[in-house]
Motif scaffolding. Sequence first.
Motif, mmCIF file in Angstrom:
data_model
loop_
_atom_site.group_PDB
_atom_site.id
_atom_site.type_symbol
_atom_site.label_atom_id
_atom_site.label_comp_id
_atom_site.label_asym_id
_atom_site.label_seq_id
_atom_site.Cartn_x
_atom_site.Cartn_y
_atom_site.Cartn_z
ATOM 1 N N MET A 1 0.898 -1.140 0.101
ATOM 2 C CA MET A 1 0.142 -0.018 0.123
ATOM 3 C C MET A 1 0.943 1.287 0.142
ATOM 4 S SD MET A 1 -2.650 1.341 2.916
ATOM 5 C CE MET A 1 -3.851 -0.016 2.643
ATOM 6 N N PRO A 2 0.524 2.207 -0.793
ATOM 7 C CA PRO A 2 1.359 3.328 -0.929
ATOM 8 C C PRO A 2 1.035 4.303 0.548
ATOM 9 C CG PRO A 2 -0.611 3.803 -2.544
ATOM 10 C CD PRO A 2 -0.534 2.280 -1.712
ATOM 11 N N LYS A 3 2.090 5.077 0.875
ATOM 12 C CA LYS A 3 1.837 5.671 2.374
ATOM 13 C C LYS A 3 2.447 7.099 2.055
ATOM 14 C CE LYS A 3 3.460 3.842 5.713
ATOM 15 N NZ LYS A 3 4.416 3.311 7.238
ATOM 16 N N LEU A 4 1.282 8.194 2.154
ATOM 17 C CA LEU A 4 1.780 9.582 2.042
ATOM 18 C C LEU A 4 2.023 10.028 3.282
ATOM 19 C CD1 LEU A 4 1.759 12.077 0.625
ATOM 20 C CD2 LEU A 4 -0.520 12.312 0.896
ATOM 21 N N LEU A 5 3.052 10.880 3.624
ATOM 22 C CA LEU A 5 3.390 11.570 4.589
ATOM 23 C C LEU A 5 3.228 13.045 4.239
ATOM 24 C CD1 LEU A 5 4.482 12.388 7.502
ATOM 25 C CD2 LEU A 5 6.666 12.033 6.446
ATOM 26 N N LYS B 1 -7.286 13.685 2.987
ATOM 27 C CA LYS B 1 -8.603 12.908 2.921
ATOM 28 C C LYS B 1 -8.840 12.169 1.413
ATOM 29 C CE LYS B 1 -10.759 16.134 5.821
ATOM 30 N NZ LYS B 1 -12.015 17.254 6.133
ATOM 31 N N HIS B 2 -8.248 13.161 0.213
ATOM 32 C CA HIS B 2 -8.415 12.472 -0.939
ATOM 33 C C HIS B 2 -7.410 11.366 -1.158
ATOM 34 C CE1 HIS B 2 -10.205 16.172 -2.270
ATOM 35 N NE2 HIS B 2 -10.340 15.909 -3.493
ATOM 36 N N ALA B 3 -6.213 11.607 -0.628
ATOM 37 C CA ALA B 3 -5.313 10.333 -0.689
ATOM 38 C C ALA B 3 -5.700 8.997 0.136
ATOM 39 C CB ALA B 3 -3.980 10.787 -0.271
ATOM 40 N N GLU B 4 -6.419 9.185 1.121
ATOM 41 C CA GLU B 4 -7.102 8.011 1.692
ATOM 42 C C GLU B 4 -8.212 7.437 0.942
ATOM 43 O OE1 GLU B 4 -7.812 7.065 6.519
ATOM 44 O OE2 GLU B 4 -9.409 8.482 5.519
ATOM 45 N N ASN C 1 8.678 5.245 6.692
ATOM 46 C CA ASN C 1 8.926 4.818 5.535
ATOM 47 C C ASN C 1 7.881 5.269 4.436
ATOM 48 O OD1 ASN C 1 10.718 3.554 3.517
ATOM 49 N ND2 ASN C 1 9.556 1.356 3.710
ATOM 50 N N PRO C 2 7.464 6.336 4.258
ATOM 51 C CA PRO C 2 6.652 6.716 3.003
ATOM 52 C C PRO C 2 7.053 6.550 1.896
ATOM 53 C CG PRO C 2 7.742 8.855 3.944
ATOM 54 C CD PRO C 2 8.228 7.563 4.681
ATOM 55 N N THR C 3 6.211 6.481 1.024
ATOM 56 C CA THR C 3 6.284 6.420 -0.330
ATOM 57 C C THR C 3 6.110 7.774 -1.257
ATOM 58 O OG1 THR C 3 4.156 5.363 -1.065
ATOM 59 C CG2 THR C 3 5.786 3.970 -0.662
ATOM 60 N N HIS C 4 5.484 8.745 -0.797
ATOM 61 C CA HIS C 4 5.096 9.886 -1.109
ATOM 62 C C HIS C 4 5.121 10.736 -0.148
ATOM 63 C CE1 HIS C 4 3.307 7.016 -3.888
ATOM 64 N NE2 HIS C 4 3.274 7.851 -4.783
ATOM 65 N N ALA D 1 -6.042 19.312 -3.942
ATOM 66 C CA ALA D 1 -5.953 17.845 -3.738
ATOM 67 C C ALA D 1 -6.070 16.921 -5.048
ATOM 68 C CB ALA D 1 -7.166 17.469 -2.808
ATOM 69 N N GLN D 2 -7.021 17.310 -6.028
ATOM 70 C CA GLN D 2 -7.143 16.242 -7.126
ATOM 71 C C GLN D 2 -5.883 16.638 -7.792
ATOM 72 O OE1 GLN D 2 -9.326 16.658 -10.675
ATOM 73 N NE2 GLN D 2 -9.987 18.808 -10.179
ATOM 74 N N THR D 3 -5.339 17.657 -8.048
ATOM 75 C CA THR D 3 -4.098 17.934 -8.913
ATOM 76 C C THR D 3 -2.897 17.277 -8.167
ATOM 77 O OG1 THR D 3 -4.988 20.163 -9.551
ATOM 78 C CG2 THR D 3 -2.549 19.679 -9.839
ATOM 79 N N VAL D 4 -2.916 17.223 -6.815
ATOM 80 C CA VAL D 4 -1.692 16.330 -6.230
ATOM 81 C C VAL D 4 -1.723 14.908 -6.448
ATOM 82 C CG1 VAL D 4 -0.848 16.033 -4.124
ATOM 83 C CG2 VAL D 4 -1.299 18.399 -4.661
ATOM 84 N N LEU D 5 -3.085 14.680 -6.277
ATOM 85 C CA LEU D 5 -3.266 13.225 -6.578
ATOM 86 C C LEU D 5 -2.798 12.714 -7.779
ATOM 87 C CD1 LEU D 5 -4.214 10.856 -4.523
ATOM 88 C CD2 LEU D 5 -4.413 13.108 -3.564
ATOM 89 N N ALA D 6 -3.249 13.670 -8.752
ATOM 90 C CA ALA D 6 -3.021 13.341 -10.275
ATOM 91 C C ALA D 6 -1.476 13.011 -10.472
ATOM 92 C CB ALA D 6 -3.610 14.288 -11.212
ATOM 93 N N SER D 7 -0.789 14.054 -9.989
ATOM 94 C CA SER D 7 0.733 14.102 -10.066
ATOM 95 C C SER D 7 1.369 12.742 -9.551
ATOM 96 C CB SER D 7 1.373 15.312 -9.526
ATOM 97 O OG SER D 7 2.635 15.354 -9.230
ATOM 98 N N MET D 8 0.627 12.227 -8.287
ATOM 99 C CA MET D 8 1.246 11.178 -7.816
ATOM 100 C C MET D 8 1.120 9.708 -8.464
ATOM 101 S SD MET D 8 -0.087 11.611 -3.783
ATOM 102 C CE MET D 8 0.182 13.018 -2.657
#
Length: 282
Positions: free
Chosen positions: A1-5, A18-21, A60-63, A184-191
């Motif tokens: 599972m990817p992990k965002l910090l 919230k969007h990432a979760e 150990n975050p991935t993002h 938030a949607q732009t950040v998630l799209a970049s990820m």
Amino acid sequence: MPKLLCFGAGFSGLEVLKHAEKAGFEVIGTVRTADKANALSNATGLNIVPFDGMDLAHINPTHIVNTIPTNGTSDAVYDVYAPQIQALPDVRWFGYFSTTGVYGNTDGDWVDETTPTNPSGKRGKSRVAVENKWLNAVECTHIFRLPGIYGAGRSALDRVQKPNARAIDKAGQVFGRIHIYDIAQTVLASMQKPNPHSIYNVVDDYPCSGVEVLAYACHILGIPMAPTTPYEDAVNQGILSPMAQSFYTDSRRVSNAKIKSELGIVLQYGTYKQGLQAIYRK
């Protein structure tokens, strides 16, 4: 599972978390104190921790995304955690929230991500310096340049209802804004589509004056327009602090074409009218 910090679980940071979760990330956000972390965790159901004392190797975050504003010329995340971030084995995306203020004043002309930075104030200059620090320090860095940020609880609808509400009119001044949902949607799209060292202007489609936005907020609420004061009078009468005056130094229009073409973004709130109407309906 990817992990965002997310460094800085504030107004826009919480929206990103919230969007990432919802997108399937394990998420962790930071705030300044343990008490605030506990309160925010209880209020949101998210994993919020104090900023100080984290062992990033253990997390150990991935993002990673850094939403914390600069303090003078320094960036708290860089100063405290840059060596740990550089040593992380699994980070494949790093985002930094900057400002469209790095472009400075263009007298209303359009800028895009290829426009040279030319900040007119100390805050803009410090953001350029920190952008470059991260671009040089972390290979997978992405820069997000943001204008005025708004959303439920922090918008023109709230400002015009305050007892001291006032519109400051400076002839010819225009600027951009963005709803936190679209950040938030732009950040998630970049990820989901990384492009290391890419810079993105995250702004809506319609730059305009602040007076226009406040007038529309009053219209929605059915209240009289807030008193309007010319900028020069506001300065002479001491209505504006030096920091507030600096906001009116620049006038520019910022293009969002890149987030649409490269990340496929369709803005939920392309203009302030759509954003304010949605907030009002809630």
